[in-house]
Design a protein around this motif. Sequence first.
Motif, PDB file in Angstrom:
ATOM      1  N   UNK A   8     -20.134 -12.150   1.210  1.00 47.94           N
ATOM      2  CA  UNK A   8     -19.820 -11.365   0.076  1.00 47.94           C
ATOM      3  C   UNK A   8     -20.780 -10.160   0.032  1.00 47.94           C
ATOM      4  N   UNK A   9     -21.915 -10.393   0.769  1.00 45.23           N
ATOM      5  CA  UNK A   9     -22.829  -9.271   1.028  1.00 45.23           C
ATOM      6  C   UNK A   9     -22.326  -8.362   1.912  1.00 45.23           C
ATOM      7  N   UNK A  10     -21.730  -8.818   2.825  1.00 43.60           N
ATOM      8  CA  UNK A  10     -21.005  -7.881   3.946  1.00 43.60           C
ATOM      9  C   UNK A  10     -19.921  -7.318   3.235  1.00 43.60           C
ATOM     10  N   UNK A  11     -19.040  -7.676   2.764  1.00 41.02           N
ATOM     11  CA  UNK A  11     -17.984  -7.290   2.031  1.00 41.02           C
ATOM     12  C   UNK A  11     -18.106  -5.873   1.195  1.00 41.02           C
ATOM     13  N   UNK A  12     -19.275  -6.420   0.223  1.00 41.18           N
ATOM     14  CA  UNK A  12     -19.589  -5.133  -0.752  1.00 41.18           C
ATOM     15  C   UNK A  12     -20.298  -4.169   0.164  1.00 41.18           C
ATOM     16  N   UNK A  13     -21.155  -4.430   1.070  1.00 41.16           N
ATOM     17  CA  UNK A  13     -21.877  -3.429   1.746  1.00 41.16           C
ATOM     18  C   UNK A  13     -20.650  -2.408   2.621  1.00 41.16           C
ATOM     19  N   UNK A  14     -19.986  -3.172   3.330  1.00 42.53           N
ATOM     20  CA  UNK A  14     -18.825  -2.388   4.044  1.00 42.53           C
ATOM     21  C   UNK A  14     -17.974  -1.525   3.159  1.00 42.53           C
ATOM     22  N   UNK A  15     -17.757  -2.032   1.715  1.00 37.98           N
ATOM     23  CA  UNK A  15     -16.892  -1.130   0.861  1.00 37.98           C
ATOM     24  C   UNK A  15     -17.887  -0.044   0.372  1.00 37.98           C
ATOM     25  N   UNK A  16     -18.907  -0.066   0.145  1.00 38.14           N
ATOM     26  CA  UNK A  16     -19.494   0.584  -0.419  1.00 38.14           C
ATOM     27  C   UNK A  16     -19.958   1.754   0.610  1.00 38.14           C
TER      28      UNK A  16
END
Length: 170
Positions: A8-16
């Motif tokens: 989840x952290x990776x997804x959020x970070x990639x999107x941001x």
Amino acid sequence: MNVLYLAILQIIMSILLSVVVFFISYKILLKLFGVKDQKLNNDNLALSIFFSGIIFSTGYLLSGIIPSIISAIELLKINNGDDMYVKIIKYSSLALFFGFLMASMIQFSAFVLIKTMTKYVKEVDELKRNNLAVAILLSTILISITLISKDSLVFLIELYMPQPDVVKFI
């Protein structure tokens, strides 16, 4: 459950980070070409095509970096320390930032190459005059150079990502 939080952290970070990178790229392009936001409409498809080529190029180059970041996260997960999340954010952010800088350098190099190939064409003026042929040619050359250079960029980024220690046997 720890792996779920990492994902989840990776997804959020990639999107941001992607949104930030694309926003910065778009604003830089508007400044470089001296164009206002409202000028990018049906009245000037040439600029829209060229900007789309640049944004695609940036996204494609950065998409190659994501698997390297995921590998680094998996390695950091194995060596689970107190500052694991800080290291993950640090390596991911640095990789994407460096990738953005390298993507910009690749695009600038492509534009310089195009300028030398087409000595008698004023590309920026032609794009502002809605010359679709120039826009398609510039975007195609840029995307081709991007496709060719992606693996080299990924290899360069992977050199600075955490790697497992390897035991040498003599």
